[in-house]
Design an enzyme around this catalytic site. Structure first.
Site, PDB file in Angstrom:
ATOM      1  N   ILE A 666       0.822  -1.219   0.000  1.00 47.99           N
ATOM      2  CA  ILE A 666       0.000   0.000   0.000  1.00 47.99           C
ATOM      3  C   ILE A 666       0.848   1.259   0.000  1.00 47.99           C
ATOM      4  O   ILE A 666       0.330   2.363   0.093  1.00 47.99           O
ATOM      5  CB  ILE A 666      -0.964   0.020   1.210  1.00 47.99           C
ATOM      6  CG1 ILE A 666      -0.187  -0.131   2.525  1.00 47.99           C
ATOM      7  CG2 ILE A 666      -2.011  -1.060   1.085  1.00 47.99           C
ATOM      8  CD1 ILE A 666      -1.056  -0.019   3.774  1.00 47.99           C
ATOM      9  N   GLY A 667       2.169   1.103  -0.113  1.00 54.48           N
ATOM     10  CA  GLY A 667       3.015   2.287  -0.179  1.00 54.48           C
ATOM     11  C   GLY A 667       4.475   1.937   0.005  1.00 54.48           C
ATOM     12  O   GLY A 667       4.821   0.880   0.540  1.00 54.48           O
ATOM     13  N   THR A 668       5.317   2.840  -0.464  1.00 52.47           N
ATOM     14  CA  THR A 668       6.764   2.678  -0.329  1.00 52.47           C
ATOM     15  C   THR A 668       7.356   3.979   0.168  1.00 52.47           C
ATOM     16  O   THR A 668       7.060   5.045  -0.374  1.00 52.47           O
ATOM     17  CB  THR A 668       7.401   2.302  -1.675  1.00 52.47           C
ATOM     18  OG1 THR A 668       6.832   1.084  -2.139  1.00 52.47           O
ATOM     19  CG2 THR A 668       8.900   2.117  -1.512  1.00 52.47           C
ATOM     20  N   GLY A 669       8.170   3.900   1.208  1.00 58.22           N
ATOM     21  CA  GLY A 669       8.781   5.093   1.764  1.00 58.22           C
ATOM     22  C   GLY A 669      10.287   5.004   1.747  1.00 58.22           C
ATOM     23  O   GLY A 669      10.879   4.116   1.120  1.00 58.22           O
ATOM     24  N   GLY A 672      11.285   1.647   3.771  1.00 54.54           N
ATOM     25  CA  GLY A 672      10.767   0.339   3.395  1.00 54.54           C
ATOM     26  C   GLY A 672       9.420   0.420   2.729  1.00 54.54           C
ATOM     27  O   GLY A 672       8.868   1.492   2.526  1.00 54.54           O
ATOM     28  N   VAL A 674       5.328  -0.782   2.668  1.00 51.35           N
ATOM     29  CA  VAL A 674       4.280  -1.056   3.646  1.00 51.35           C
ATOM     30  C   VAL A 674       3.240  -1.975   3.019  1.00 51.35           C
ATOM     31  O   VAL A 674       2.797  -1.742   1.885  1.00 51.35           O
ATOM     32  CB  VAL A 674       3.618   0.256   4.124  1.00 51.35           C
ATOM     33  CG1 VAL A 674       2.578  -0.031   5.193  1.00 51.35           C
ATOM     34  CG2 VAL A 674       4.668   1.227   4.648  1.00 51.35           C
ATOM     35  N   LYS A 688       5.566  -2.843   7.834  1.00 56.69           N
ATOM     36  CA  LYS A 688       6.617  -2.118   7.117  1.00 56.69           C
ATOM     37  C   LYS A 688       7.835  -3.024   6.995  1.00 56.69           C
ATOM     38  O   LYS A 688       8.553  -3.262   7.968  1.00 56.69           O
ATOM     39  CB  LYS A 688       6.987  -0.815   7.819  1.00 56.69           C
ATOM     40  CG  LYS A 688       8.125  -0.057   7.109  1.00 56.69           C
ATOM     41  CD  LYS A 688       8.511   1.202   7.857  1.00 56.69           C
ATOM     42  CE  LYS A 688       7.563   2.347   7.576  1.00 56.69           C
ATOM     43  NZ  LYS A 688       7.652   2.854   6.185  1.00 56.69           N
ATOM     44  N   ASP A 788      11.643  12.879  10.161  1.00 56.47           N
ATOM     45  CA  ASP A 788      11.066  12.799   8.808  1.00 56.47           C
ATOM     46  C   ASP A 788       9.580  13.141   8.826  1.00 56.47           C
ATOM     47  O   ASP A 788       8.750  12.391   8.327  1.00 56.47           O
ATOM     48  CB  ASP A 788      11.291  11.406   8.218  1.00 56.47           C
ATOM     49  CG  ASP A 788      10.986  11.349   6.713  1.00 56.47           C
ATOM     50  OD1 ASP A 788      10.859  12.433   6.102  1.00 56.47           O
ATOM     51  OD2 ASP A 788      10.866  10.252   6.166  1.00 56.47           O
TER      52      ASP A 788
END
Length: 956
Positions: A666-669, A672, A674, A688, A788
């Protein structure tokens, strides 16, 4: 003989293919063995295999599958690869850097497309320029970084170049001007800087140019006027200055011209009237001065015209009546004067008309009634006089009608009851007289009715009780009399009921507890008598009740005393003042109880912390160390965290995510990816999984574990809970509370979701962030610096409440480092001092918080507004000009005051000197404090400069 033998073998293979006797794989193997495939083809196949992106296209252990049959691969008749097209939903193996693909192995490649894959990173390799046949290069919505290679100017056959929505930096290479065959160029939504190269004028075949949402500065080059075939020009959301060059009049094929949110400060050129095919003209959010050119009337095909939030002066030219195809007309927030032209009634397919926040005078023309397709009519904050024409009753498609803050007089026309689709009616702050017409009861879709600050008389119509969708009813500051009608309590969805400063009498209706959604009630400054009803305190969502300056008697029920904001003061007040109200200090026995609580609670908290530490240490002592062989085992891969519902094993997580399948991502930061995982218990969590590069650099697994345990003890209502973690040298992940609405960043960039995040919710988002960061900085031992803070790391639950995520992860991954660290954080949110000190302090978080707070109000990243030089230039920019235009401007006085406070706090947090920024504790306390002194100016006149100069905080 050799040639004959080869032909014979080819004949046999062709026969076998035709009869379906052998598979593609076998054909490829036979052809390879027979030497029928040349080595370049084998090199192409090996290069494809080397990427790891096509692992699902051949059987396990079988490496002879014919690559021209793989997903997204196109070949010519000779079997050489000519096209690669991989979309995220077609292939879930596209990971790593773009450089994995060896472009030099594909001399016949004509098209290369990889769309929407945030696991694809790295820079654009310069070897991509060794593709003489390349015509299409599309890499939108990936995670690419670095610069656009200068060598791309060698791709002389390139027709389509799409690099939209990446993280590309640096300048636009002037060498791109050599791409003479280019038809489509999209570089939008990156971080490109510098000027627009004048060499772009060489693209005589260009049809579509989009450079929007970057950090480009300087002038728009006049050479763009040479792009004679251009149909779409998008330069929005940059820092362009100066004028729109008159050469734009040469773009006679143009259908869309959008230069939104820049610093264009010269008048609109007359030559714009030459664009006979133009359908969309959007020059909003600039500093354009001068008058509206009458040549706009030549744009007969124009459908959307947006000149809002500029500095235009003079009248609306009557020539706009020639724009008969217009459906959207927005002149909001300029300095336009004169009257609304009668000819505006000729725009008979117009759907949105916004002329608000100008200096329009005269009366409202009755010809507005001809606009029977109108859905939004906004004329607020002008100097319009005279009555509302009865012809507004013809606007039967109208949903929103805003006419507040004018000089409108006369009575509200009965015909307003014909507007069956109306949802918002705001006629407040005018000089309206007479009664509230009973026909308003026919507006069955009405959700907000604002008639305050007028001279309305008579009683409140009981028929308003038929408006069962009503959430806001604001009738304060009029001359209404009679009782509060009990029928009004049938409006069960009411959240705000404002009836203060009238001549109302009678008692509070006993049915008031039927208003289960009510949050704000103001009955102050009336002649209401009788008792204060206990039912008031039984309303579950009630937050503010103002009963001051009435003729109430008796005592205040215990349930009402619990209302958070209760106001009951006044010289006519004859009841016992509640101990918990703001009207008097607590009695002596209450002070003693308060002190006892202040002593006991910290002791209880300390005991709980000691037991918690003992529990965690006991769990740590019991855990088994990971296998030195690196083999993944079920034991000790995750531990049962304190207050979490049960032990979850590594295998549970693998099964819940199907071994981290991309469909659960559902996402990348920065640290890492998620994943959404449903546990065997049915609980949904966010997982994560740390990037391998992060886990490989960990100096100590034990430090990671200890730090994660410390973070897991953090409990705050606005911080995402860390439930547990997996600790293994091959795979590490953190398990968090799942947030249904995702990140604040995504919500603000999706129009439908952004509109759902109304002003009250946005203020609460900022407050929640402030309280969370104050807790991390001042209530945790040792203090936790987030490092962050960005809109990506603020998550929203289903109620759109804010939760700070990824707290302490930077420290967790760099446990042995001091506060002096590599540049941490997200571009655009990093405090300026980090560029030269490299020292992370709490004040870095404070700066990032200020950026996000402005982003919440503006609906987008504040960009150039962050520089002090920009502030000095923007002395005349008003606060209202910055607010997200997708929401209607706030009208509720409390919300307006909250927005002023958020803005003032944000600008104080963005001060260039860290010592001059407030602490998060001060910010949090500022939001908690009550009885703020209001700004002594109308809301729409408050400037940024005034907010910046407010000295609200002590210097640390």
């Amino acid at each position: 003989m050799a040639a004959a033998s080869t032909v014979s073998r080819l004949v046999v293979i062709i026969i076998l293919i035709n009869v379906g006797a052998i598979s593609d794989t076998t054909i490829f193997a036979i052809a390879s063995a027979a030497g029928l495939l040349s080595s370049p083809k084998l090199l192409e196949r090996e290069a494809l295999l080397g990427t790891g992106w096509w692992v699902n296209n051949w059987a396990t252990g079988n490496y002879t599958s014919y690559h021209c049959k793989w997903t997204g691969i196109s070949c010519n008749s000779a079997g050489s690869v000519t096209g690669v097209s991989l979309l995220w939903y077609e292939n879930d193996n596209i990971t790593g850097e773009l450089g994995r693909f060896k472009f030099s192995c594909f001399p016949n490649l004509r098209s290369f497309k990889i769309h929407s894959n945030y696991l694809l990173s790295g820079s654009i390799p310069s070897e991509i320029t060794a593709l003489p046949m390349l015509q299409t290069l599309e890499l939108p919505s990936n995670n690419l970084t670095g610069i656009i290679p200068l060598e791309m100017g060698r791709l002389r056959n390139l027709i389509h170049l799409n690099l939209f929505d990446n993280h590309l930096m640096g300048h636009i290479p002037p060498t791109l001007g050599r791409l003479s065959k280019l038809k489509i160029l999209n570089l939008s939504s990156n971080s490109l800087v510098g000027i627009i190269p004048s060499e772009m004028g060489r693209w005589r075949n260009l049809v579509h140019l989009d450079l929007s949402d970057n950090f480009l500065w300087g002038y728009i080059p006049p050479t763009l006027g040479c792009l004679s075939k251009l149909e779409n020009l998008h330069l929005s959301s940059n820092s362009l200055v100066g004028n729109i060059p008159s050469t734009v009049g040469h773009l006679t094929q143009l259908t869309t011209l959008a230069i939104v949110s820049n610093h264009i400060n010269v008048s609109i050129p007359l030559e714009i009237g030459n664009l006979n095919f133009l359908q969309v003209l959007d020059l909003s959010r600039n500093e354009i001065g001068g008058s509206i050119p009458s040549t706009l009337g030549h744009l007969k095909r124009l459908r959307s015209l947006d000149l809002s939030q500029n500095k235009l002066v003079g009248p609306i030219p009557s020539s706009v009546s020639h724009l008969t195809q217009l459906t959207f007309f927005n002149m909001y927030s300029n300095h336009i004067n004169g009257s609304i032209p009668l000819e505006i009634g000729n725009l008979n397919i117009l759907q949105v008309l916004d002329l608000s926040n100008n200096k329009l005078t005269g009366s409202i023309p009755s010809t507005l009634g001809h606009l029977n397709r109108l859905t939004d009519l906004e004329l607020f904050e002008n100097k319009l006089v005279g009555p509302i024409p009865s012809s507004v009753g013809h606007l039967t498609q109208l949903s929103n009608f805003y006419m507040y803050s004018n000089l409108i007089n006369g009575s509200i026309p009965l015909e307003i009851g014909n507007l069956n689709f109306l949802q918002v009616l705001d006629l407040s702050d005018n000089k309206l007289e007479g009664p509230i017409p009973s026909t308003i009861a026919g507006l069955v879709n009405l959700t907000s009715l604002s008639l305050e600050y007028n001279n309305l008389t008579g009683s409140i119509p009981s028929t308003l009780g038929h408006l069962n969708r009503l959430t806001y009813l604001e009738l304060s500051e009029n001359k209404l009399d009679g009782p509060v009608p009990p029928e009004l309590m049938n409006c069960s969805k009411l959240r705000v009921l404002e009836l203060g400063n009238n001549l109302l009498s009678g008692s509070i209706p006993s049915e008031i507890n039927k208003l289960q959604e009510l949050n704000y009630l103001n009955l102050s400054h009336n002649s209401i008598n009788g008792k204060i009803l206990s039912q008031l305190g039984e309303i579950p969502r009630i937050d503010t009740v103002d009963l001051s300056m009435n003729n109430l008697s008796g005592s205040i029920p215990e349930s009402v005393r619990k209302v958070p904001h209760l106001y009951v003061y006044g010289k006519n007040f004859d009841v016992e003042i509640p101990n918990t109200s703001e009207n008097s200090p607590p009695p002596h026995h209450k002070k003693i109880a308060t002190r006892l609580v202040a002593i006991i609670l910290p002791m209880v908290a300390l005991l709980a912390l000691i037991f918690g530490i003992l529990f965690v240490r006991r769990r740590r002592d019991k855990r088994v160390e990971p296998a030195e062989t690196g083999e993944i085992t079920k034991c000790a891969d995750e531990f049962a965290i304190w207050n979490y519902d049960g032990r979850i094993t590594f295998q549970d997580m693998i099964e819940a995510t199907e071994d981290f399948h991309i469909k659960y991502c559902i996402g990348t930061g920065g640290y890492g990816s998620v994943y959404r995982a449903r546990l065997p218990s049915g609980k949904v969590v966010a997982l994560k999984k740390l990037h391998r590069s992060e886990t490989e650099e960990l100096a100590s697994l034990e430090s990671f574990g200890n730090e994660a345990r410390l973070l897991s003890q953090i409990r705050h209502r606005n911080i995402v809970k860390l439930y547990g973690f997996c600790l293994h040298r091959k795979c590490m992940f953190l398990i968090y509370e799942y947030m249904e609405m995702g990140s604040l960043f995504c919500v603000l960039r999706t129009d439908e979701e952004a509109v759902g995040l109304d002003w009250a919710k946005r203020v609460n988002v900022v407050k929640g962030m402030a309280h969370a960061l104050s807790y991390l900085h001042h209530d945790c031992t040792p203090p936790i610096v987030h490092r962050d803070i960005s809109s990506n790391n603020v998550l929203l639950n289903s109620e759109l409440e804010a939760f700070v995520a990824d707290f302490g992860v930077a420290r967790l991954l760099n446990f042995d480092s001091s506060n002096r660290t590599l540049l941490a954080g997200t571009y655009g949110y990093i405090a300026p001092e980090l560029a030269y000190t490299m020292v992370v302090t709490e004040k870095c978080d404070v700066y990032s918080f200020g950026v996000v707070a402005l982003e919440v109000l503006m609906g987008k990243h504040p960009g150039e507004l962050l520089s002090s030089s920009s502030w000095s230039l923007d002395k005349n920019i008003k606060l209202i000009d910055l607010l997200d235009p997708r929401l209607s401007p706030p009208v509720d006085q409390k919300i307006r005051q909250d927005i002023i406070l958020v803005s003032t706090v944000a600008f104080s947090c963005l001060r260039s000197q860290p010592k001059s920024r407030p602490t998060m504790q001060l910010v949090s306390n500022e939001f908690i404090a009550r009885n703020k002194a209001p700004m002594q100016k109308p809301f729409h006149e408050i400037s940024i400069l005034e907010l910046r100069n407010q000295e609200m905080y002590l210097v640390d």
